[in-house]
Every structure is written in C-alpha cells, then in structure tokens.
Write a protein that holds these residues in place. Structure first.
Motif, short mmCIF file in Angstrom:
data_model
loop_
_atom_site.label_atom_id
_atom_site.label_comp_id
_atom_site.label_asym_id
_atom_site.label_seq_id
_atom_site.Cartn_x
_atom_site.Cartn_y
_atom_site.Cartn_z
N SER A 349 -5.04 16.11 11.31
CA SER A 349 -6.14 15.20 11.00
C SER A 349 -6.41 14.28 12.19
O SER A 349 -5.48 13.81 12.85
N THR A 350 -7.68 14.03 12.46
CA THR A 350 -8.02 13.13 13.57
C THR A 350 -7.52 11.71 13.31
O THR A 350 -7.24 10.96 14.25
N SER A 351 -7.39 11.34 12.04
CA SER A 351 -6.91 9.99 11.69
C SER A 351 -5.40 9.92 11.64
O SER A 351 -4.83 8.83 11.53
N LEU A 352 -4.73 11.10 11.69
CA LEU A 352 -3.28 11.21 11.55
C LEU A 352 -2.79 10.77 10.17
O LEU A 352 -1.63 10.44 9.99
N PHE A 353 -3.69 10.80 9.20
CA PHE A 353 -3.34 10.47 7.82
C PHE A 353 -3.40 11.72 6.96
O PHE A 353 -4.20 12.63 7.19
N CYS A 354 -2.54 11.74 5.94
CA CYS A 354 -2.65 12.72 4.86
C CYS A 354 -2.44 11.94 3.57
O CYS A 354 -1.34 11.44 3.32
N GLY A 355 -3.50 11.81 2.78
CA GLY A 355 -3.41 10.95 1.61
C GLY A 355 -3.22 9.51 2.07
O GLY A 355 -3.82 9.07 3.05
N PRO A 356 -2.35 8.76 1.39
CA PRO A 356 -2.17 7.36 1.77
C PRO A 356 -1.21 7.16 2.94
O PRO A 356 -0.99 6.03 3.37
N TYR A 357 -0.62 8.24 3.44
CA TYR A 357 0.43 8.11 4.44
C TYR A 357 -0.02 8.54 5.83
O TYR A 357 -0.71 9.55 5.99
N ASN A 358 0.40 7.78 6.82
CA ASN A 358 0.22 8.17 8.21
C ASN A 358 1.36 9.09 8.61
O ASN A 358 2.45 9.03 8.04
N VAL A 359 1.12 9.93 9.60
CA VAL A 359 2.14 10.88 10.03
C VAL A 359 3.41 10.17 10.48
O VAL A 359 4.52 10.70 10.35
#
Length: 578
Positions: A349-359
């Motif tokens: 993801s360009t935002s480095l998020f998946c759901g509420p969590y950052n990578v």
C-alpha cells in the motif's frame, strides 16, 4: 468604558447566571448578551494593545460559554422536542464539525480544545463519577457528542501526520497531563467501571469514550499519562468479566478495549505496569472464555479478525523473551499467517497501512516474535517472506533517515535480519548477498547518536559477527608490550539476565586467579550492551572461555553465537553450571 478580559468575563458570568436559572431569553434591560456582543465588537479586529495570551484566554472563556449556552438551551427545549429530532440535531452539529475538520485540518486543534473544555468541566466530571444516572438524559447526549468530536479531531491529526503517533522523541502538546486532565482520565475509569463492573445500562457514551481513549493512547507520547492515571489497573478488571455475566458487551467494545491495551503495550511504562497487574494471565483467561464467540481467522469478517490481531499483538508484546521462547507455534500459527498477510498488504500500500495498522506495527510484533526460533523458521519458510524482508531491508535502509516512520520500519527489519543471521541455513544466503553486507557495513560506520541509529548500529555489528564479517583475529596477533606473555587470558561468557550471578563468580575468580579476566561489564563502556567487535576480539585473544551455563544462557542467541565463534577458533571452553 474600556474593554478588557475582566469586563468580558463579568458579562459571561451574568449570562451563566441567567442560563442557570433558565431565563436567558427573557427580555431584560441592558441584557448581558447584548453587552457581550458590543464588547467583542470593540476588540475585533484586535487592537495592538492586546496580547496573544489575552486572546487565548478569551477564546477559552468564550468556548466555555458557548458550550454552556448550547447545553442549557437544548435542555430547556428538550421537553417539547421529539427525541428523534434531538438526536438529529446532535448528529448535524457533530457532522458539521467533522466535515469542517476533514476540509480544514488546521481547525482540529480548536475543536479538540473545544471538546476538552466540556469534558474537564466540573459538571462533566461530577456526572462521570455519579453512580446514579437515569437514562436517557441530556448529559449523555453531550458526553457522547464532545467525546466524539475529541476523538475525531485526534484521528484526523494522526492521519495527516502519522509521525505524531509513533515518535519517541516529540510528544504533541495539544493534550497535557495536569490537574484537570488527570481528573478527567480518572473519572473516565469510574464511569466505565460503573458499566463494566456494576452493570450500569449501556449507552452510546461508553462507545464514544472508549474510542476517545483509543485514539489518545495511539499517540506514543501520551501513553505515560494513561499509565499514571490507572488504566493498567482498570483494563485487567474489564477484561476479566465473565461471559455468562455480561453478554451485552459487544465485539465492538472488545475491539476498543484491546486496542487501548495494545497501545499501552507499545510503551515500556505500559508493559511494566500491565505485567505488574498480571495482564498475561488475564488475557489467557479471556481467550478461554471468549474463544467460542470469536470467529476463526479464515472467516470473512474482517472486523472480528482485527480483534484477534490486536489481542495477539498485545499478548506477544507483554510476554517476556523467556516466556516467548517457550510459546508453542500451534497457539499462534493461524493468527501469525494472518499478520504476515497483513504485513504484505501494508507494504504494497502507498500509505503503508492495512486496516487500522501501519506496517511498522506489524513489523514490531514480528521482530518480537522472532526471538522464538520456531516462530522465526515458520515465518521465513513462508513463500517469498524471506525475499520480502531482504527487499524491504535494503529499500528502507536507503531512506531510513527521511522520516521517523521509515526509521522505525528499518529498525524492526534490522532486528528481524539479525535473528535470521543466527540460522545456519540462512546465514549463507545472507553472506552471499553483497549488497546486504555492504549496507550493514555502512550502518556500522554511521556516526549518528540518535536512539534508533545507535540501536541499528549495535544490531548491524551483531549481524556481521554472526556472519563472521567482524574479523578481529589480525588484531589478536598484535603484541601488547605491556602484557605478560605467560598470563592466561580468560573471557567470561554469560547471559545478561544472569549478571548478578556472573558478578559473584567474577569476584571469586579475581581473588584466586592472577590472570587477565575479560567480562563485558568491566571492559565495555556501556554495560550489558553487546559490542560485537570487542566480543569478537576478546574471543580471539583469550586462552579460555568460561561459560556460565544457565537456562537463560541456553536460550540466548547471543550466547550461542559466542560459543560458535569460539569453537571455530578452537578455543578451550569450560562450563560452570548454576
């Protein structure tokens, strides 16, 4: 008449009196509302004589009046206004403010202060700690409204600047722990205790307050405020509730509770306090009770999966390394698979998020898990996971210093690569990657004194030590003109958790042994931190390795690596068993 803050405050006090008695709309001669308007007109635009501090104080007073006016006016008409319209009115106010914050993020601070003004007011605190509420009532409407505005403003700010949430250095100043806010946080605990522990009726404000707490504790620098005000004690009590006693507690509420718990575990003070209240035991009991209610991860309900992820991230973070090493893969395999999937999606993801969590949150969890060799082998044996870690390790090394987020991601990847370097079947793959070796060597040369930079430098040395790239043998052959050639050199190898026992051994040894004794707490400038260059040099130069063999020693990867390094150099090793 000269207008100043005192004259304006006098008008506000008169208006509050009218509000309290319910006759603010009565027509009276020289109504203070008209007087207030005229006074404000006279100072807008701001005269040069007024200071910023005066205006800030004025805004706070006007906020308080605005909130009180809204409260009393709505309360006055609530008896004749249908509840559906009343609810719609509150929703319109909230949505207008939320849209405003989304459109103009710069107003978030104003609306947070506006909501906090209501929340810390004496009337609100008294309501929160009062155990005798008759629902529904006007206070609940306002409590839910201002809690929601507060958490939405924080959520918007965090989304715009995620570094605000994760920075270990700079704590935001829009919320500070003082007498008023400390009293508010403690009142929130009392209010929630009345629901969770005393069977009070559930209402929207419980959800909104928990959401407020979730967003506030998501900011790393704020966590100590919540630790100090008693949340590590309250959370185990809420989580200990038996399922058959409180079936009304929804999965959404559990999601909030475990989110707050996980946020506290991200800070060392939170971990320390939660372990003091035996949170690990509480979590194990909760899982046994609620396992049947929670779906398996293979189900399609993403919302419920997030509860499980949050539960395990908190659980694994709270475990001591020794306990984590004993944890069975069967207990976490399914959720571990899901965390790995989420990590891949976040990286993509360009935002480095998946759901509420950052990578970075997934990586911090994985970096903690890989202390367990079984977990590590399982993780890197998954298809393309090893390659993913190497790819991202090289990528984020190149941009490590550009943002605090990149720094934290890079730091976690260093820890993961270091753990991989202990595994013989993977160490050869690492050694064959010239770009990786060059990158790690450059990190060792980094001169930054930043907290993360120093930690990555230490871990980088550990990687090179494991891969036999810290070649100190040439230094070992150099002759020290001041040394006694006949003096036996002993290196003491021990687990840092056994430092007290080790010091006793060394003290006794120094009495009866006249040779040179090398032990890190006597030789290194920073005690109990692995300086792999010095350790490699000590192993190469010593005649005997004295191993203090304990359970901690046997489970320590660092100690294991020292033994391997010594064995390759045909060093004599003498074990001492505790």
């Amino acid at each position: 008449m000269a207008v100043n803050n005192d004259t304006i405050i006098d008008s506000l006090h008169q208006l509050e009196t009218l509000l309290f008695h319910g006759n603010i709309l009565d027509e009276v001669e020289s109504h203070p509302l008209i007087s207030l308007r005229d006074q404000l007109k006279s100072i807008y635009p701001k005269p040069d004589s007024r200071t910023i501090d005066e205006d800030k104080k004025l805004i706070a007073d006007l906020n308080y009046f605005e909130i009180n006016s809204l409260y009393h006016l709505i309360k006055q008409y609530s008896l004749i206004v249908p509840s559906t319209l009343l609810t719609a009115l509150f929703d319109v106010i909230r949505l207008k403010i939320c849209i405003n914050m989304e459109t103009y993020p710069s107003v978030c601070d104003y609306y947070f202060d506006w909501s906090l003004t209501y929340l810390v007011a004496d009337s609100t605190i008294n309501y929160l700690i009062d155990a005798k509420h008759v629902l529904p009532n006007m206070d609940e409407y306002f409590l839910a409204l201002f809690s929601r505005i507060g958490h939405q403003s924080v959520c918007t700010k965090s989304r715009i600047s995620y570094s605000m949430s994760i920075s270990h250095k700079n704590t935001p100043t829009f919320f500070q722990l003082n007498d008023s806010t400390e009293r508010l946080l403690q009142a929130f605990i009392i209010y929630l205790n009345n629901y969770f522990l005393n069977n009070h009726q559930q209402c929207e404000s419980h959800f909104r307050i928990l959401n407020w707490l979730l967003n506030m504790t998501d900011i790393y620098g704020f966590v100590p405020y919540f630790v100090k005000t008693g949340f590590p004690n309250a959370l185990p009590q809420w989580i200990s509730i038996k399922q058959d006693e409180r079936k009304d507690i929804s999965l959404e509420l559990w999601d909030f509770i475990f989110g707050i718990l996980y946020n506290l575990t991200r800070h060392w003070s939170g971990v320390e306090a939660l372990n003091k209240f035996k949170m690990i035991d509480t979590l194990k009991q909760w899982k046994e009770q609620y396992a049947l209610r929670l779906p398996v991860v293979e189900d399609d309900n993403e919302y419920d999966k997030e509860i499980l992820i949050t539960y395990y991230l908190a659980y694994l973070t709270l475990l001591e390394p020794k306990e984590l090493k004993r944890e069975s893969i069967s207990n976490v395999q399914t959720i571990l698979d899901y965390i790995l999937e989420q990590t891949i999606q976040a990286f993509n993801s360009t935002s480095l998020f998946c759901g509420p969590y950052n990578v970075c949150e997934f990586l911090e969890g994985l970096a903690k898990m890989v202390v367990n060799d079984t977990f590590l082998i399982y993780i890197i044996s998954r298809e393309n996971i090893y390659e993913l870690f190497i790819e991202k390790f090289l990528l984020f090394n190149a941009v490590c210093e550009s943002t605090i987020l990149n720094t934290i991601i890079c730091s976690s990847l260093y820890t993961i690569i270091w753990s991989i370097s202990f595994q013989p079947e993977y160490s050869m793959k690492l050694k064959s990657n010239d770009k990786l070796i060059s990158t790690v060597e450059q990190r060792v040369k980094n001169q930054s004194n930043d907290e993360y930079a120093l930690e990555m430098k230490r871990v980088a040395k550990g990687i090179l030590f494991n891969l036999d790239y810290l070649q100190m043998d040439a230094q070992a052959t150099a002759v020290d003109p001041n040394s006694d050639d006949n003096q036996i050199k002993v290196m003491v190898s021990y687990a840092h958790r056994d430092v007290t026992f080790c010091k006793k051994i060394v003290t006794k040894l120094q009495i009866h042994f006249q040779g040179d004794i090398w032990v890190d707490f006597n030789k290194l400038s920073v005690s109990h931190e692995d300086d792999w260059e010095d350790i490699a040099k000590a192993i190469s130069q010593c005649d005997v390795i004295l191993m203090i063999v304990t359970e901690n020693y046997c489970s320590s990867k660092s100690c294991r690596r020292e033994v391997i390094h010594a064995d390759k150099r045909n060093k004599r090793m003498i074990p001492i068993y505790q």
